[in-house]
Design a protein around this motif. Structure first.
Motif, short mmCIF file in Angstrom:
data_model
loop_
_atom_site.label_atom_id
_atom_site.label_comp_id
_atom_site.label_asym_id
_atom_site.label_seq_id
_atom_site.Cartn_x
_atom_site.Cartn_y
_atom_site.Cartn_z
N ASN A 222 0.85 -1.19 0.00
CA ASN A 222 0.00 0.00 0.00
C ASN A 222 0.89 1.24 0.00
OD1 ASN A 222 1.00 0.22 2.58
ND2 ASN A 222 -0.90 -0.45 3.57
N SER A 223 0.25 2.37 0.16
CA SER A 223 0.98 3.64 0.03
C SER A 223 2.04 3.79 1.11
CB SER A 223 0.01 4.81 0.08
OG SER A 223 -0.85 4.65 1.21
N LEU A 224 1.83 3.10 2.26
CA LEU A 224 2.81 3.22 3.33
C LEU A 224 3.98 2.24 3.15
CD1 LEU A 224 0.29 3.44 6.29
CD2 LEU A 224 1.61 5.32 5.26
N GLY A 225 3.88 1.45 2.12
CA GLY A 225 4.96 0.46 1.94
C GLY A 225 4.72 -0.80 2.74
N GLU A 226 3.50 -0.98 3.23
CA GLU A 226 3.20 -2.21 3.98
C GLU A 226 2.75 -3.29 3.00
OE1 GLU A 226 0.09 -0.59 6.22
OE2 GLU A 226 1.32 -0.04 7.96
N ILE A 227 3.27 -4.47 3.23
CA ILE A 227 2.98 -5.57 2.30
C ILE A 227 1.55 -6.08 2.53
CG2 ILE A 227 3.54 -7.95 1.67
CD1 ILE A 227 6.47 -7.28 2.34
N LEU A 228 0.78 -6.11 1.48
CA LEU A 228 -0.61 -6.55 1.58
C LEU A 228 -0.77 -8.02 1.19
CD1 LEU A 228 -2.36 -3.43 0.03
CD2 LEU A 228 -2.22 -4.07 2.44
N ALA A 229 0.04 -8.47 0.29
CA ALA A 229 0.00 -9.89 -0.11
C ALA A 229 1.35 -10.29 -0.66
CB ALA A 229 -1.09 -10.12 -1.16
N GLU A 230 1.62 -11.55 -0.53
CA GLU A 230 2.94 -12.03 -0.91
C GLU A 230 2.79 -13.40 -1.56
OE1 GLU A 230 5.79 -11.34 2.28
OE2 GLU A 230 6.70 -13.29 1.77
N VAL A 231 3.36 -13.58 -2.73
CA VAL A 231 3.30 -14.90 -3.37
C VAL A 231 4.71 -15.29 -3.80
CG1 VAL A 231 0.91 -14.61 -4.12
CG2 VAL A 231 2.76 -14.00 -5.66
N ASP A 232 4.78 -16.35 -4.62
CA ASP A 232 6.09 -16.88 -4.99
C ASP A 232 6.94 -15.89 -5.77
OD1 ASP A 232 3.71 -18.87 -5.71
OD2 ASP A 232 5.25 -19.95 -4.59
N GLU A 233 8.19 -16.21 -5.81
CA GLU A 233 9.17 -15.38 -6.52
C GLU A 233 8.83 -15.27 -8.00
OE1 GLU A 233 13.09 -16.87 -6.03
OE2 GLU A 233 13.97 -15.44 -7.40
N SER A 234 8.57 -16.38 -8.63
CA SER A 234 8.23 -16.36 -10.05
C SER A 234 6.75 -16.63 -10.24
CB SER A 234 9.02 -17.44 -10.81
OG SER A 234 10.35 -17.02 -10.98
N LEU A 235 6.17 -15.91 -11.17
CA LEU A 235 4.75 -16.09 -11.44
C LEU A 235 4.60 -16.91 -12.71
CD1 LEU A 235 3.58 -12.45 -10.64
CD2 LEU A 235 3.49 -14.47 -9.16
N LEU A 236 4.33 -18.20 -12.52
CA LEU A 236 4.25 -19.09 -13.67
C LEU A 236 2.80 -19.42 -14.00
CD1 LEU A 236 7.11 -21.42 -12.45
CD2 LEU A 236 7.26 -19.83 -14.33
N ASN A 237 1.99 -19.42 -13.00
CA ASN A 237 0.62 -19.86 -13.16
C ASN A 237 -0.34 -18.79 -12.65
OD1 ASN A 237 -1.85 -21.35 -12.96
ND2 ASN A 237 -0.58 -23.21 -12.94
N PRO A 238 -1.33 -18.40 -13.46
CA PRO A 238 -2.25 -17.35 -13.03
C PRO A 238 -2.90 -17.61 -11.67
CG PRO A 238 -2.62 -17.88 -15.33
CD PRO A 238 -1.61 -18.86 -14.83
N GLU A 239 -3.03 -18.86 -11.29
CA GLU A 239 -3.64 -19.16 -9.99
C GLU A 239 -2.87 -18.53 -8.83
OE1 GLU A 239 -5.16 -23.53 -11.46
OE2 GLU A 239 -3.60 -23.35 -9.94
N GLN A 240 -1.56 -18.38 -9.06
CA GLN A 240 -0.75 -17.82 -7.98
C GLN A 240 -1.18 -16.41 -7.60
OE1 GLN A 240 2.85 -19.06 -10.45
NE2 GLN A 240 3.77 -18.98 -8.41
N LEU A 241 -1.89 -15.75 -8.51
CA LEU A 241 -2.21 -14.34 -8.28
C LEU A 241 -3.50 -14.16 -7.46
CD1 LEU A 241 -1.45 -13.17 -11.92
CD2 LEU A 241 0.00 -12.92 -9.92
N GLY A 242 -4.08 -15.28 -7.08
CA GLY A 242 -5.37 -15.20 -6.38
C GLY A 242 -5.41 -14.21 -5.23
#
Lengths: 78, 362, 606
Positions: free
Chosen positions: B205-225
């Motif tokens: 977000n604007s404060l630099g706080e992490i809202l969501a975190e997934v894998d290093e590489s995005l290979l599969n659209p499901e990872q973006l859920g």
């Protein structure tokens, strides 16, 4: 091509042992040789390089399926 | 002051002039007294002699050139070289060695195949005094370019006969490599800058706080859920790894707010395995929506060389003959839509290209 | 060697059977394997590789279309994702050329025909040594493990009496052949000869015991017509040929899972250089040993010539130079036999063979005079010395019953063979029994092979084994007179006979080429490969399957044994071995055997 070749039903094979350095070299040389003899439809049936050279069987097709067969025409010639 | 640089030379297809480009550059820098280190990514099997099993040397090199190549390549070379060091990296053509050319002649390079090995090679060449390192690329391989400071793309009629398609491809590549800015320049907030250390793909977000975190590489659209949650609060995204075409498309569908900042690792991660058009369109769309794009590491496409030649297949002879498309048209089309300098590798002298790549200061 | 985690990836629309076989092999070796289903998009495969944290990834690709781009892309993905450096990456399948795999930086590329063992070696981080490379052929000591003890008391007793008889008779006798052998033994130093040092002492003595052919050569340098010398260029080229071949030759093993029989073939085109050409090919196709076939005219003249002599008739002349050249061309593991079984030079042949380094020889007094034209008295005197020299030079020798080919029934021929064998044992030699596997006149008339070629041949072996514990080496070659000029028929017949020999557990077998029945010219090299290949296939087919004994085999075995016994009894009664030969006890005119005339009246009493 001499008419005698017409009597070959389908193919003539050349079986020999060629002194050469590799399988590729042997294949290349034998195809070249047989083409020099006037054959066009040439293929290698078998090639195995071992020791001093290659055991090779090369084939020239004289009549393929669907061609006009020279040996059927024999009766008409005489 | 000369900054040391590593340049990659990539090709979109065979016969696009990669080797010619390399040779011209080597020649030019030799006359300017620049110490060059030369290597390649893997080797081209077409250069192998079927009978001897040794590579056929094609590059003419002069005294003083530093090279890293596989042992068997030295065996086949006509140039006289002195081996400086054995790198201990194995390849199908033997171990990689670093050598210096003592007497000019022909060589062929077969260098490291993996990017982390290329890094080792690069560091070694610099250690031996190279000012500029040229990495001859391999067809179909772009990943090792990550270890360069930028690259040249050789393209032409051998890639596509239609010069417009050649131009479009070059355009996409140039945009993808060069349009996004350096993340360092883009990110002002130190809290955001810290996020670039993340080993995972993060949104914040604007404060630099992490809202969501997934894998290093995005290979599969499901990872973006998980990105769908709080998507309206998301202000920035950083992906340290690879993103596939499908993931980019999916990313475009997530209702992030306008004015996002997207940071990717480097252009290579957006190129490998991907449909360049999709990648390009994503970047364009995002930019049009007011978002900013940056790379943690810039790998600019510095120039493009074009070659109107292509081998034309003749059915009658069962062989290829030389053919050309209209070279004027090719050069013009590519120049007009690719936002990088374009050169006809055969016609143009190397000088301008060389100057763009490396300021010799001489 | 630790347990590895291996991910197997079929990069095709359908499963790959090769990959499944490799998976099985890896499972059996104790590794953890995960086989992905086919037809998965490349980035999903990459995801799996990352997720599974595999040590090794084996990819297979069968379809050739677009394979280079596909694989380049795959390698790139692995590199970018950061996983390439952590895995051992191999690729194989019908569409894979190892060169392509190498270009793209795979850690290994397996072409079509890769074995499970190769893949296993890769997974375990071992270097794969091809089976044929691993085989270091060592020369086998053929008579090893045999006691030469008799199993038939009656025959043993008779043989001992006959041996006494022969040795007593021969004790005070000599011949030009024996004298030349002694001169060759004492005055011909092989090392000096190899160094081109002067051999005049030898020549001056030697030529006195030669006939005109020999004398003309040593005094005037005249050669036999139809022979010629080699030029220096030809010699150098031949050495080059041998050297080049020796660098690359890999000697395959024909025997599959057995250790016997050793496979011998013959050479003897007439020209030692052509022979060397043939020998290298035979070795490359798996021959364990080669037999020198010398022409019959050489056996008919007193004395050997020297020099590289080539000529155009069947058989290669025995000269020290020819033999030496051939010896140098042989691989270390190849057994070499030089025959001394007939003619006027038998003991000298063995001296030469011994000095130059042969491994085996051939001696048979009975055959030499009944089927090969040498005078019986001469053959006996010479034969004894031949055996003595063979023992001295540690050359095992086979005793071949070639007189079967004339028509002499097997039991008589075997009686003769056993006599030479017994002599050999008495004089400290290592005889090897060589019965024939052939379609002899005996069986053609008697009908023993009407149904099959198996039983009578098997019976021969069984008969011999009932008599003595000795090595057996059927010849010569096996299948003689069953072959026609048809290549396939000829090769098949040889293969079946050799397979029979293997199933009977014999020590060696001599095989023909597929040109065996062709008499229009020398044997061609492809025809030698024909039979080596066929024999290898026969061995593969039968593996270690044993041969069951049949009632008919036992009947014939017993007939042969009793036949041998009765022949030996007759000789004991006659109390004169040489006369027995003349009188046909070991084979008479009706059988087709004629006592030879070569060397008649050349035996002298000391």
């Amino acid at each position: 091509m001499p008419k005698i070749l017409d009597r070959i039903m389908d193919a003539i094979d050349f079986e020999t042992f060629l002194v050469c350095n590799s399988d590729e070299e042997g294949r290349k040389l034998i195809v070249q040789l047989i083409k020099e003899w006037g054959f066009k439809d040439v293929d290698i049936v078998f090639s195995q390089h071992q020791g001093p050279g290659s055991r090779i069987r090369a084939r020239a097709y004289v009549h393929r399926s669907g061609d006009v067969y020279g040996w059927l025409e024999l009766g008409n010639e005489e | 002051m000369n900054i040391r640089k590593t340049i990659g030379i990539a090709g979109t297809a065979k016969n696009t002039g990669k080797t010619t480009t390399t040779l011209s550059l080597l020649d030019y820098y030799y006359t300017k007294g620049v110490t060059i280190g030369l290597t390649s990514i893997g080797y081209d099997g077409e250069t192998m002699d079927n009978v001897t099993g040794l590579p056929k040397p094609r590059l003419f090199v002069r005294k003083g050139l530093l090279i890293v190549t596989a042992e068997k390549c030295l065996q086949a070379s006509s140039a006289k070289v002195k081996i400086l060091e054995n790198l201990g990296i194995n390849t199908p053509l033997g171990k990689l060695v670093c050598a210096v050319v003592e007497r000019e002649g022909l060589i062929v390079t077969a260098g490291p195949n993996q990017s982390h090995h290329l890094r080792t090679v690069r560091d070694l060449l610099f250690r031996y005094g190279a000012e500029l390192i040229i990495v001859d690329g391999a067809l179909g391989r772009i990943a090792p370019m990550i270890e360069t400071d930028g690259f040249i793309m050789a393209t032409g009629a051998s890639y596509k006969l239609d010069s417009y398609q050649v131009a479009r491809h070059a355009h996409y590549l140039a945009e993808i490599c060069n349009y996004p800015q350096s993340a360092k320049d883009l990110l002002k907030d130190p809290a955001w800058v810290k996020l670039l250390d993340s080993r995972a793909t993060v949104v914040w977000n604007s404060l630099g706080e992490i809202l969501a975190e997934v894998d290093e590489s995005l290979l599969n659209p499901e990872q973006l859920g998980s990105f769908y949650n709080h998507s309206s609060d998301v202000r920035g995204l950083y992906c340290p790894g690879l993103i596939t075409t499908q993931c980019l498309q999916k990313l475009g569908e997530i209702p992030f707010s306008r004015g996002m900042t997207y940071i990717f690792s480097d252009p290579i991660k957006l190129i490998v395995g991907n449909d360049l058009k999709v990648t390009h369109d994503f970047l364009t769309t995002v930019q049009q929506e007011g978002s900013a794009l940056g790379y943690k590491q810039m790998i600019p496409l510095m120039a493009i060389t074009v070659n109107p030649f292509y081998p034309k297949y003749r059915y009658e002879s069962g062989n290829y003959e030389t053919a050309y498309i209209d070279k004027g048209q090719l050069l013009e089309e590519v120049t007009s839509i690719a936002n990088v300098p374009v050169f006809d590798i055969v016609q143009d002298s190397c000088t301008n290209l060389a100057k763009i790549i490396f300021d010799t200061g001489k | 060697m630790s347990r590895k985690k291996v991910l197997l990836v079929p990069l095709d629309p359908v499963h790959d059977v090769g990959l499944k076989m490799i998976r099985r092999g890896l499972d059996d070796a104790g590794h953890e394997t995960i086989l992905l289903p086919p037809d998965i998009p490349v980035h999903e495969i990459v995801q799996e590789i990352v997720k599974q944290r595999a040590d090794t990834v084996l990819v297979s690709r069968t379809l050739g279309y677009g394979v280079a781009e596909l694989l380049a892309n795959f390698v790139d993905l692995l590199d970018v994702v950061g996983v390439r450096s952590r895995i051992n990456l191999g690729i194989g399948g019908m569409a894979i050329r190892p060169e392509l795999a190498a270009e793209l930086g795979f850690d290994a590329g397996f072409g079509p025909g890769t074995t499970v063992e190769e893949a296993l070696a890769f997974v375990e981080g071992r270097e794969y040594v091809e089976a044929s490379q691993k085989i270091v052929k060592n020369k086998k000591e053929m008579a090893e493990g045999y006691s030469y003890s008799y199993r038939h008391e009656g025959i043993q007793a008779k043989l001992n009496l006959i041996v006494d008889m022969i040795l007593n008779w021969a004790a005070n006798k000599t011949s030009p052949g024996v004298q030349r052998a002694a001169i060759r033994e004492e005055l011909w130093d092989v090392n000096r000869w190899r160094n081109y040092e002067s051999m005049t002492d030898f020549y001056n003595e030697y030529k006195l015991y030669c006939d005109d052919l020999g004398k003309n050569y040593y005094e005037k340098g005249i050669l036999h017509p139809k022979t010629r010398r080699f030029t220096k260029e030809e010699i150098i080229s031949s050495e080059e040929y041998v050297r080049r071949t020796q660098e690359v030759i890999k000697i395959p093993k024909l025997q599959h899972n057995r250790t016997k029989p050793l496979v011998f073939n013959q050479y003897g085109t007439g020209c030692p250089f052509m022979d060397i050409g043939h020998i290298k090919v035979s070795e490359a196709w798996g021959a364990d040993g080669v037999v020198h076939f010398d022409p019959s005219w050489g056996a008919r003249s007193e004395g050997f010539l020297d020099g590289f002599l080539t000529h155009q008739e069947d058989g290669t002349v025995i000269t020290p130079a020819n033999l030496n050249r051939i010896k140098r061309a042989l691989e270390k593991s190849t057994l070499w036999q030089v025959r001394a079984h007939r003619g006027l030079n038998t003991p000298e042949t063995i001296v030469l063979a011994g000095k130059i380094g042969a491994d085996l020889t051939k001696i048979n007094i009975a055959y030499g005079c009944l089927g090969a034209g040498t005078d019986p008295a001469r053959m006996t005197v010479d034969g004894i010395w031949a055996i003595r020299y063979a023992a001295k030079y540690n050359l095992p020798f086979d005793v071949v019953t070639n007189e079967e080919l004339c028509g002499v029934p097997a039991y008589k021929a075997f009686a003769g063979m056993l006599i030479t064998t017994a002599l050999g044992i008495r004089l400290g030699g290592k005889p090897i029994l060589q019965p024939l596997f052939c379609k002899s006149p005996e069986v053609m008339v008697g009908g023993q092979m009407k149904d099959n070629y198996v039983e009578f041949n098997a019976a021969k072996i069984m008969a011999l084994r009932q008599i003595i514990d000795a090595p057996i080496w059927p010849g010569a070659p096996v299948g003689f007179l069953t072959q026609t000029e048809d290549r396939v028929q000829s090769s098949a017949s040889t293969a079946f006979h050799a397979s029979l020999a293997a199933m009977l557990g014999v020590d060696a077998v001599t095989i023909a080429s597929s040109d065996e029945a062709y008499s229009g010219g020398p044997i061609s090299v492809p025809s030698k490969i024909d039979t080596l290949r066929a024999v290898g296939e026969g061995f593969r087919f039968f593996g270690q399957t044993p041969l069951a004994s049949t009632p008919q085999m036992e009947v014939w075995r017993d007939t042969i044994v009793s036949g041998i016994d009765s022949v030996l009894a007759k000789i004991v009664e006659r109390d004169d071995f040489v006369q027995s030969l003349y009188e046909g006890i070991l084979g008479n005119r009706e059988d087709g055997a004629y006592p030879g005339r070569n060397g008649k009246d050349t035996v002298t009493t000391i």
